[in-house]
Design an enzyme around this catalytic site. Structure first.
Site, PDB file in Angstrom:
ATOM      1  N   ASN A 272       4.043  15.860   5.958  1.00  0.00           N
ATOM      2  CA  ASN A 272       2.700  16.444   5.842  1.00  0.00           C
ATOM      3  C   ASN A 272       2.049  16.505   7.221  1.00  0.00           C
ATOM      4  O   ASN A 272       2.656  16.115   8.213  1.00  0.00           O
ATOM      5  CB  ASN A 272       1.859  15.657   4.836  1.00  0.00           C
ATOM      6  CG  ASN A 272       1.717  14.212   5.239  1.00  0.00           C
ATOM      7  OD1 ASN A 272       1.140  13.906   6.275  1.00  0.00           O
ATOM      8  ND2 ASN A 272       2.275  13.296   4.445  1.00  0.00           N
TER       9      ASN A 272
ATOM     10  N   ILE B 124       2.668   1.970  -1.473  1.00  0.00           N
ATOM     11  CA  ILE B 124       2.675   0.814  -0.553  1.00  0.00           C
ATOM     12  C   ILE B 124       1.369   0.033  -0.690  1.00  0.00           C
ATOM     13  O   ILE B 124       1.374  -1.187  -0.848  1.00  0.00           O
ATOM     14  CB  ILE B 124       2.872   1.305   0.901  1.00  0.00           C
ATOM     15  CG1 ILE B 124       4.195   2.062   1.000  1.00  0.00           C
ATOM     16  CG2 ILE B 124       2.837   0.131   1.869  1.00  0.00           C
ATOM     17  CD1 ILE B 124       4.358   2.865   2.269  1.00  0.00           C
TER      18      ILE B 124
ATOM     19  N   LYS C  35      -6.200   1.690  -7.038  1.00  0.00           N
ATOM     20  CA  LYS C  35      -5.355   0.959  -6.084  1.00  0.00           C
ATOM     21  C   LYS C  35      -5.639  -0.544  -6.131  1.00  0.00           C
ATOM     22  O   LYS C  35      -4.842  -1.339  -5.658  1.00  0.00           O
ATOM     23  CB  LYS C  35      -5.601   1.466  -4.666  1.00  0.00           C
ATOM     24  CG  LYS C  35      -5.364   2.952  -4.478  1.00  0.00           C
ATOM     25  CD  LYS C  35      -3.936   3.240  -4.100  1.00  0.00           C
ATOM     26  CE  LYS C  35      -3.725   4.740  -3.900  1.00  0.00           C
ATOM     27  NZ  LYS C  35      -2.349   5.091  -3.614  1.00  0.00           N
TER      28      LYS C  35
END
Ligand code: C5P
Length: 404
Positions: free
Chosen positions: A213, A312, A350
């Protein structure tokens, strides 16, 4: 704005071929908003003229303790009293030895000895031949100077003017500038260890192709730099980017999301703060071909299928140390619209205490950005500024959350 803006620095030059870098340093300091008063030893004048240094600093240069321009004829006292720091660059082996022994037979060493030791820090940038640098006498002097509270900068490594190669080069002017900025930055993260991910990941389709990206890594690198300036020990896990490492930062280069996860898991145990700025690829090809996939002329395109990459940030945030808050986790969200709404939802998903939103297409590859800090209480905007300036503000904000 640089932490150096508005400071007054006495720039001392002792004798060494590295003095040519001091001209550049002087220029860079002036550009950063510093008033620079140059003092040169007689030996320094063999390498660089006072005229050059006067032109670059915009102030008359002092070279003698008997300079009659001072009404009281005490240049050594007057020059050091209003300085925020004395920076000696280059600092020759002889000059270090003189400092160590309190020698004062010319203006520069006399001024260093006469400075108010608690108010005017002394920073020296050594420069000498590698044998001179590694000589036990010099190493002993450096150790003692540090013990005396003098800030001795590292030396560089590489080709030397004498034709030899090794340690002892003076740091480049931009490196010294970076060290000086760090010196004047409040140490809000002193004793803390900060782990940062930055840049894109690259997921291979075959040995020559892949998906990635447009993340440049600039925001993450700026954050790593700001954390280091604030006194943290910083580890940077970087995807494929074309950026130099910030000084004093330990960097691991990785390519894929899985490599990034491995590196982060290895480093996370020692960290107090984890800041995930990397634009990790959401998916990777299910199979990465060992050999280049060939176009066979039939017009048929290869069938690509994808699997999701590990998250992650979520992995670390939901680990024992992340979930307990022992490791403070910060996520980033690059969105194209409805920033507050998406960032708020992402923070919860998250499982992080702080989520930093930015508009991805507007910031990828740019030197500036605007941030939205979202926590459990609400949102705070850090308005449009350079990524460096925003990184400093973000680090200050994170540091304040650690002490709450
Ligand atoms: O899920 P999304 O990519 O929008 O979330 C962005 C945040 O999560 C960033 O902090 C990014 O570094 C992190 N992230 C991650 N691993 C992934 C995807 C995103 O650490 N696989």
């Amino acid at each position: 704005m640089s932490t150096l803006a508005g400071k007054h620095i006495v720039l001392g030059l002792s004798g060494g071929i590295a003095a040519f870098k001091s001209a550049e340093l002087c220029r860079a300091l002036v550009k950063a908003g510093v008033t620079v008063q140059v003092v040169m030893t007689e030996a320094a004048e063999h390498f660089m003229t006072a005229v050059t240094m006067q032109a670059l600093s915009g102030r008359p240069v002092y070279t003698s303790q008997w300079d009659p321009r001072e009404a009281n004829n005490m240049a050594h006292i007057n020059l050091s009293r209003d300085a925020d720091a004395i920076v000696v660059a280059p600092a020759s082996a002889d000059f270090l030895s003189k400092l160590l022994h309190g020698g004062a037979d010319e203006l520069l060493s006399l001024m260093c000895l006469a400075r108010p030791i608690d108010k005017v820090p002394l920073i020296v940038a050594p420069a000498m031949n590698r044998e001179m640098w590694s000589n036990p006498a010099t190493q002993r002097n450096v150790a003692q100077l540090k013990a005396d509270g003098i800030h001795v900068l590292d030396v560089g490594q590489g080709d030397q003017a004498c034709g030899e190669t090794g340690d002892g080069r003076m740091l480049e002017s931009d490196e010294i500038l970076e060290e000086l900025e760090a010196f004047f930055t409040p140490k809000a993260l002193s004793g803390k260890s900060v782990l940062v991910t930055a840049g894109p990941t690259y997921e291979a389709i075959d040995p020559v192709r892949g998906i990635t990206n447009l993340s440049s890594g600039k925001m993450g690198f700026a954050i790593a730099r700001a954390a280091r300036m604030a006194g943290a020990q910083v580890t940077l896990v970087a995807g494929p980017v074309h950026l130099p490492s910030p000084r004093g930062v330990l960097r691991f280069n990785v390519r894929s999301a899985r490599e990034m996860l491995d590196a982060v898991v290895q480093q996370a145990d020692a960290a107090d703060v984890f800041i995930a700025t990397a634009a990790v690829a959401d998916w990777r090809p299910t199979h990465s071909a060992d050999q280049k996939i060939k176009k066979d002329g039939s017009g048929q395109t290869p069938e690509l299928s994808f699997v999701e990459n590990p998250d992650i940030l979520a992995t670390i945030a939901q680990s024992l140390r992340g979930a307990s808050g022992e490791l403070f986790c910060v996520g980033f969200a690059a969105e194209s619209h409805d920033l507050l709404q998406h960032a708020t939802a992402k923070r919860l998903r998250k499982g992080v205490p702080l989520l930093v939103g930015n508009i991805g297409p507007a910031t990828f590859g740019q030197d500036d950005n605007a941030l939205l800090l979202v926590d459990e209480k609400g949102a705070r905007e850090l308005p449009h500024a350079s990524k460096q300036a925003l990184a400093v503000q973000l680090i200050t904000d994170i540091a304040s959350r650690l002490t709450r």
